[in-house]
Enzyme design. Structure first.
Site, PDB file in Angstrom:
ATOM      1  N   HIS A  19     -31.338 -11.679 -17.700  1.00  0.00           N
ATOM      2  CA  HIS A  19     -31.395 -11.513 -16.156  1.00  0.00           C
ATOM      3  C   HIS A  19     -30.510 -10.424 -15.574  1.00  0.00           C
ATOM      4  O   HIS A  19     -30.814  -9.921 -14.598  1.00  0.00           O
ATOM      5  CB  HIS A  19     -31.148 -12.943 -15.935  1.00  0.00           C
ATOM      6  CG  HIS A  19     -32.258 -13.920 -16.181  1.00  0.00           C
ATOM      7  ND1 HIS A  19     -32.110 -15.231 -16.366  1.00  0.00           N
ATOM      8  CD2 HIS A  19     -33.534 -13.605 -16.699  1.00  0.00           C
ATOM      9  CE1 HIS A  19     -33.123 -15.933 -17.079  1.00  0.00           C
ATOM     10  NE2 HIS A  19     -33.947 -14.730 -17.042  1.00  0.00           N
ATOM     11  N   HIS A  42     -44.298 -13.713 -20.165  1.00  0.00           N
ATOM     12  CA  HIS A  42     -44.217 -15.018 -20.530  1.00  0.00           C
ATOM     13  C   HIS A  42     -42.997 -15.488 -19.461  1.00  0.00           C
ATOM     14  O   HIS A  42     -41.773 -15.514 -19.772  1.00  0.00           O
ATOM     15  CB  HIS A  42     -43.571 -14.773 -21.924  1.00  0.00           C
ATOM     16  CG  HIS A  42     -44.552 -14.174 -22.982  1.00  0.00           C
ATOM     17  ND1 HIS A  42     -44.616 -13.144 -22.872  1.00  0.00           N
ATOM     18  CD2 HIS A  42     -45.212 -14.875 -23.994  1.00  0.00           C
ATOM     19  CE1 HIS A  42     -45.556 -12.941 -24.085  1.00  0.00           C
ATOM     20  NE2 HIS A  42     -45.838 -14.039 -24.615  1.00  0.00           N
ATOM     21  N   ASP A 164     -41.191 -11.266 -22.911  1.00  0.00           N
ATOM     22  CA  ASP A 164     -39.981 -12.234 -22.958  1.00  0.00           C
ATOM     23  C   ASP A 164     -40.788 -13.264 -24.018  1.00  0.00           C
ATOM     24  O   ASP A 164     -40.810 -14.634 -23.441  1.00  0.00           O
ATOM     25  CB  ASP A 164     -39.139 -12.845 -22.152  1.00  0.00           C
ATOM     26  CG  ASP A 164     -38.272 -13.686 -22.131  1.00  0.00           C
ATOM     27  OD1 ASP A 164     -37.818 -13.592 -23.398  1.00  0.00           O
ATOM     28  OD2 ASP A 164     -37.783 -14.487 -21.231  1.00  0.00           O
TER      29      ASP A 164
HETATM   30  N1  SAM Z   1     -39.007 -15.066 -18.969  1.00  0.00           N
HETATM   31  C1  SAM Z   1     -38.372 -16.383 -18.669  1.00  0.00           C
HETATM   32  C2  SAM Z   1     -37.065 -16.422 -18.251  1.00  0.00           C
HETATM   33  O1  SAM Z   1     -36.380 -15.231 -18.369  1.00  0.00           O
HETATM   34  O2  SAM Z   1     -36.791 -17.079 -17.329  1.00  0.00           O
HETATM   35  C3  SAM Z   1     -38.487 -17.331 -19.952  1.00  0.00           C
HETATM   36  C4  SAM Z   1     -39.794 -17.369 -20.715  1.00  0.00           C
HETATM   37  S1  SAM Z   1     -39.499 -18.267 -22.317  1.00  0.00           S
HETATM   38  C5  SAM Z   1     -38.547 -17.317 -23.354  1.00  0.00           C
HETATM   39  C6  SAM Z   1     -41.125 -17.883 -23.037  1.00  0.00           C
HETATM   40  C7  SAM Z   1     -42.335 -18.574 -22.218  1.00  0.00           C
HETATM   41  O3  SAM Z   1     -43.492 -18.063 -22.651  1.00  0.00           O
HETATM   42  C8  SAM Z   1     -42.500 -20.142 -22.385  1.00  0.00           C
HETATM   43  O4  SAM Z   1     -42.174 -20.765 -21.186  1.00  0.00           O
HETATM   44  C9  SAM Z   1     -43.731 -20.246 -23.077  1.00  0.00           C
HETATM   45  O5  SAM Z   1     -44.337 -21.508 -22.891  1.00  0.00           O
HETATM   46  C10 SAM Z   1     -44.317 -19.201 -22.657  1.00  0.00           C
HETATM   47  N2  SAM Z   1     -45.627 -18.484 -23.499  1.00  0.00           N
HETATM   48  C11 SAM Z   1     -45.801 -19.034 -25.060  1.00  0.00           C
HETATM   49  N3  SAM Z   1     -46.655 -18.062 -25.259  1.00  0.00           N
HETATM   50  C12 SAM Z   1     -47.150 -17.473 -24.168  1.00  0.00           C
HETATM   51  C13 SAM Z   1     -48.459 -16.246 -24.059  1.00  0.00           C
HETATM   52  N4  SAM Z   1     -49.117 -16.158 -24.935  1.00  0.00           N
HETATM   53  N5  SAM Z   1     -48.757 -15.974 -22.969  1.00  0.00           N
HETATM   54  C14 SAM Z   1     -47.772 -16.305 -21.645  1.00  0.00           C
HETATM   55  N6  SAM Z   1     -46.783 -17.525 -22.002  1.00  0.00           N
HETATM   56  C15 SAM Z   1     -46.567 -17.693 -23.021  1.00  0.00           C
END
Ligand code: SAM
Length: 249
Positions: A19, A42, A164
């Site tokens: 971040h 993500h 991410d």
């Molecule tokens: N980017 C966020 C942050 O920095 O606050 C954190 C994201 S976290 C590492 C990954 C997220 O991706 C999770 O909430 C998960 O549910 C979601 N996720 C997993 N596979 C996914 C996909 N194929 N497409 C979109 N979201 C996905």
């Protein structure tokens, strides 16, 4: 695989690095008046409680944002990031913002956000968090690896993309490389930020090798290790960001 919940890790050392760097990229991007799109493939829930629920179980934030908030004499860019986190809190550290909420701090009237989140619970919270933005922010419960295709190239021909994934499914490493290759064909000048964990396994290094082998003219690799690799051979001991087309500075 949707067992991953980012709330367990909110505000940990990896979130701090991600971040902080995301904020720097967006600060440089918004130095130009021209609008841009922020795309988060993500996105997570957008905001996390540090005082109740998942985040309290291992209290990972204590080794991340907790340490920075307690630190004195931080360099200005880091102090600015800490001030941003404090702006979501009144006094005590109760909330930690996810990447969409960090990006929101830089959003101007003509900029747009496109957020993808596949987990139904996190999608619901994310959608509620950004309801008030109307059409400026579009939240979709969709696979971000696929959803990004419809966003590129973005109408203003400027974009910052955060990729991410949880990487709990090892296929994510390959999906990232495939997605970057496809995205660069659709929109070669976008800024793409790929987050990855530093682990004692080969997949992250293989992914970095594949990204480097793309031979894009400009990239920046940022990484931070927080302790030595464990003797047991598992666990995340750091994280990194591979940034394609970082903003000029
Ligand atoms: N980017 C966020 C942050 O920095 O606050 C954190 C994201 S976290 C590492 C990954 C997220 O991706 C999770 O909430 C998960 O549910 C979601 N996720 C997993 N596979 C996914 C996909 N194929 N497409 C979109 N979201 C996905």
């Amino acid at each position: 695989m949707l067992s991953y919940r980012h709330a367990f890790h909110a505000g940990n050392h990896a979130d701090v690095l991600k971040h902080y760097v995301l904020g720097l990229v967006l600060a440089y991007t918004t130095q130009k008046e021209k609008p841009y799109w922020y795309i988060d493939t993500h996105a997570g829930a957008g905001m996390y409680s540090l005082q109740e629920g998942y985040a309290t179980q291992n209290a990972e934030f204590e080794e991340g944002i907790g340490k920075l908030i307690a630190a004195k004499n931080l360099p200005k860019p880091l102090a600015d990031y800490v001030a941003q986190i404090q702006s979501f809190n009144s006094g005590t550290l109760a909330l930690y913002p996810g990447s969409p909420s960090i990006a929101e701090l830089y959003l101007r009237a003509d900029d747009r956000m496109r957020l993808f989140e596949l987990h139904p619970n996190d999608y619901k919270i994310l959608d509620e968090n950004f309801q008030s933005f109307g059409k400026q922010v579009k939240v979709e419960m969709q696979n971000g690896f696929a959803g990004i295709k419809a966003c590129l190239p973005p109408p203003p021909r400027r974009a910052v993309v955060l990729i991410d994934p949880p990487y709990e499914d090892k296929q994510d490493y390959m999906h990232v490389v495939d997605m970057i290759k496809d995205s660069l064909k659709r929109f070669p000048t976008g800024t793409y930020i790929v987050w990855y964990p530093i682990l004692q396994r080969e997949e992250p290094d293989e992914m970095l090798d594949s990204l480097t082998a793309l031979n894009v003219p400009d990239w920046l690799h940022v990484s931070m290790s927080i302790h030595a690799p464990s003797a047991e051979g598992f666990g995340m001991h750091g994280s990194g960001l591979f940034i394609i087309n970082p903003p000029w500075t």
